[in-house]
Design a protein around this motif. Structure first.
Motif, PDB file in Angstrom:
ATOM      1  N   PRO A  41     -13.230  -5.789  -1.266  1.00 47.89           N
ATOM      2  CA  PRO A  41     -12.962  -5.103  -2.540  1.00 47.89           C
ATOM      3  C   PRO A  41     -13.634  -5.753  -3.738  1.00 47.89           C
ATOM      4  O   PRO A  41     -14.130  -5.054  -4.627  1.00 47.89           O
ATOM      5  N   ARG A  42     -13.700  -7.085  -3.769  1.00 52.00           N
ATOM      6  CA  ARG A  42     -14.338  -7.753  -4.910  1.00 52.00           C
ATOM      7  C   ARG A  42     -15.819  -7.382  -5.005  1.00 52.00           C
ATOM      8  O   ARG A  42     -16.347  -7.169  -6.098  1.00 52.00           O
ATOM      9  N   ALA A 149      -9.964   3.895  -1.716  1.00 45.29           N
ATOM     10  CA  ALA A 149      -9.138   3.118  -2.636  1.00 45.29           C
ATOM     11  C   ALA A 149      -9.201   3.634  -4.073  1.00 45.29           C
ATOM     12  O   ALA A 149     -10.211   4.180  -4.521  1.00 45.29           O
ATOM     13  N   TYR A 150      -8.099   3.426  -4.770  1.00 42.45           N
ATOM     14  CA  TYR A 150      -8.044   3.660  -6.214  1.00 42.45           C
ATOM     15  C   TYR A 150      -7.878   2.290  -6.872  1.00 42.45           C
ATOM     16  O   TYR A 150      -6.932   1.556  -6.581  1.00 42.45           O
ATOM     17  N   ILE A 151      -8.808   1.951  -7.746  1.00 39.47           N
ATOM     18  CA  ILE A 151      -8.867   0.610  -8.342  1.00 39.47           C
ATOM     19  C   ILE A 151      -8.773   0.724  -9.852  1.00 39.47           C
ATOM     20  O   ILE A 151      -9.491   1.541 -10.464  1.00 39.47           O
ATOM     21  N   GLU A 163      -2.208  -1.823  -2.555  1.00 41.49           N
ATOM     22  CA  GLU A 163      -2.544  -2.882  -1.602  1.00 41.49           C
ATOM     23  C   GLU A 163      -2.114  -4.256  -2.085  1.00 41.49           C
ATOM     24  O   GLU A 163      -1.955  -5.175  -1.291  1.00 41.49           O
ATOM     25  N   GLY A 164      -1.980  -4.428  -3.391  1.00 44.55           N
ATOM     26  CA  GLY A 164      -1.617  -5.728  -3.921  1.00 44.55           C
ATOM     27  C   GLY A 164      -2.770  -6.710  -3.986  1.00 44.55           C
ATOM     28  O   GLY A 164      -2.564  -7.906  -4.183  1.00 44.55           O
ATOM     29  N   ARG A 165      -4.007  -6.226  -3.788  1.00 38.90           N
ATOM     30  CA  ARG A 165      -5.169  -7.103  -3.881  1.00 38.90           C
ATOM     31  C   ARG A 165      -5.862  -6.919  -5.216  1.00 38.90           C
ATOM     32  O   ARG A 165      -5.966  -5.786  -5.723  1.00 38.90           O
ATOM     33  N   GLY A 166      -6.323  -8.024  -5.790  1.00 44.16           N
ATOM     34  CA  GLY A 166      -6.980  -7.931  -7.075  1.00 44.16           C
ATOM     35  C   GLY A 166      -7.578  -9.255  -7.477  1.00 44.16           C
ATOM     36  O   GLY A 166      -7.579 -10.222  -6.718  1.00 44.16           O
TER      37      GLY A 166
END
Length: 207
Positions: A41-42, A149-151, A163-166
């Motif tokens: 994701p990053r 994904a929605y970011i 997802e809790g990722r960031g």
């Protein structure tokens, strides 16, 4: 002779609000929809941030292939209207049609659309996020893509909702990385980008 009553303005407003609420997804609904996880994701966020340099109220829709390589992307400013998944769906679909052909002839989608939305506020879910989620899911269905994904991108950083990722960088105020630092040395195919910023960034990175 027919008698009846015209609906009051208050009734119309109430019905419109109810319709808009029906066209949004809450985090639990989104998590239950089986949205595929991003492997990196990053890398995806940094690449889109470098290509489009989004500011608050800017949406970036991107299409990834089965190996999570960026195939096409487009950015646009959100219109100053009430958060409505139907309006967002139409905007996303219009931009997808400009940058990539549909996959409606395939039995199952092979490409995935993701949405990065730069906005004010913190990382917590808002009704506006819910409307974008609804719009992304519906636009993907109508264009033959898998919903990804929605970011969100805010002052505090980026977050993949559900997802809790960031991470803290990039964020809505950070300077974008050089594009060459976010993509591979050899692109497998020409990238289609709506907005015209990608070519300028590629020329900058090549210097």
């Amino acid at each position: 002779m027919t008698f009846g009553f015209a609906p009051s303005a208050a009734t119309s407003v109430s019905a419109d609000s109810a319709n808009r609420l029906a066209r949004m997804l809450e985090p639990a609904e989104w998590a239950a929809a089986g949205i595929p996880l991003l492997r990196s994701p990053r890398e995806v966020v940094s690449g889109l941030h470098a290509r489009h340099r989004p500011t608050p109220a800017t949406a970036v829709v991107a299409v990834l292939d089965h190996e999570e390589r960026l195939t096409a992307s487009a950015s646009f400013a959100r219109r100053s209207v009430a958060a409505d998944g139907w309006e967002f769906r139409n905007a996303l679909l219009a931009h997808l049609r400009r940058v990539i052909p549909h996959d409606l002839r395939r039995r199952t989608p092979v490409r995935t659309a993701v949405l990065l939305y730069c906005r004010e506020g913190d990382e917590r879910w808002t009704e506006e996020d819910g409307a974008w989620m609804w719009g992304l899911r519906d636009a993907c269905t109508l264009h033959g893509l898998r919903c990804g994904a929605y970011i969100t991108l805010t002052h505090g950083g980026w977050q993949v909702l559900g997802e809790g990722r960031g991470g803290r960088r990039p964020n809505s105020t950070s300077a974008p990385s050089f594009l060459a630092d976010t993509v591979g040395k050899h692109d497998p195919f020409p990238l289609r980008t709506g907005g015209g910023s990608a070519e300028a960034l590629r020329r900058t990175a090549a210097r």
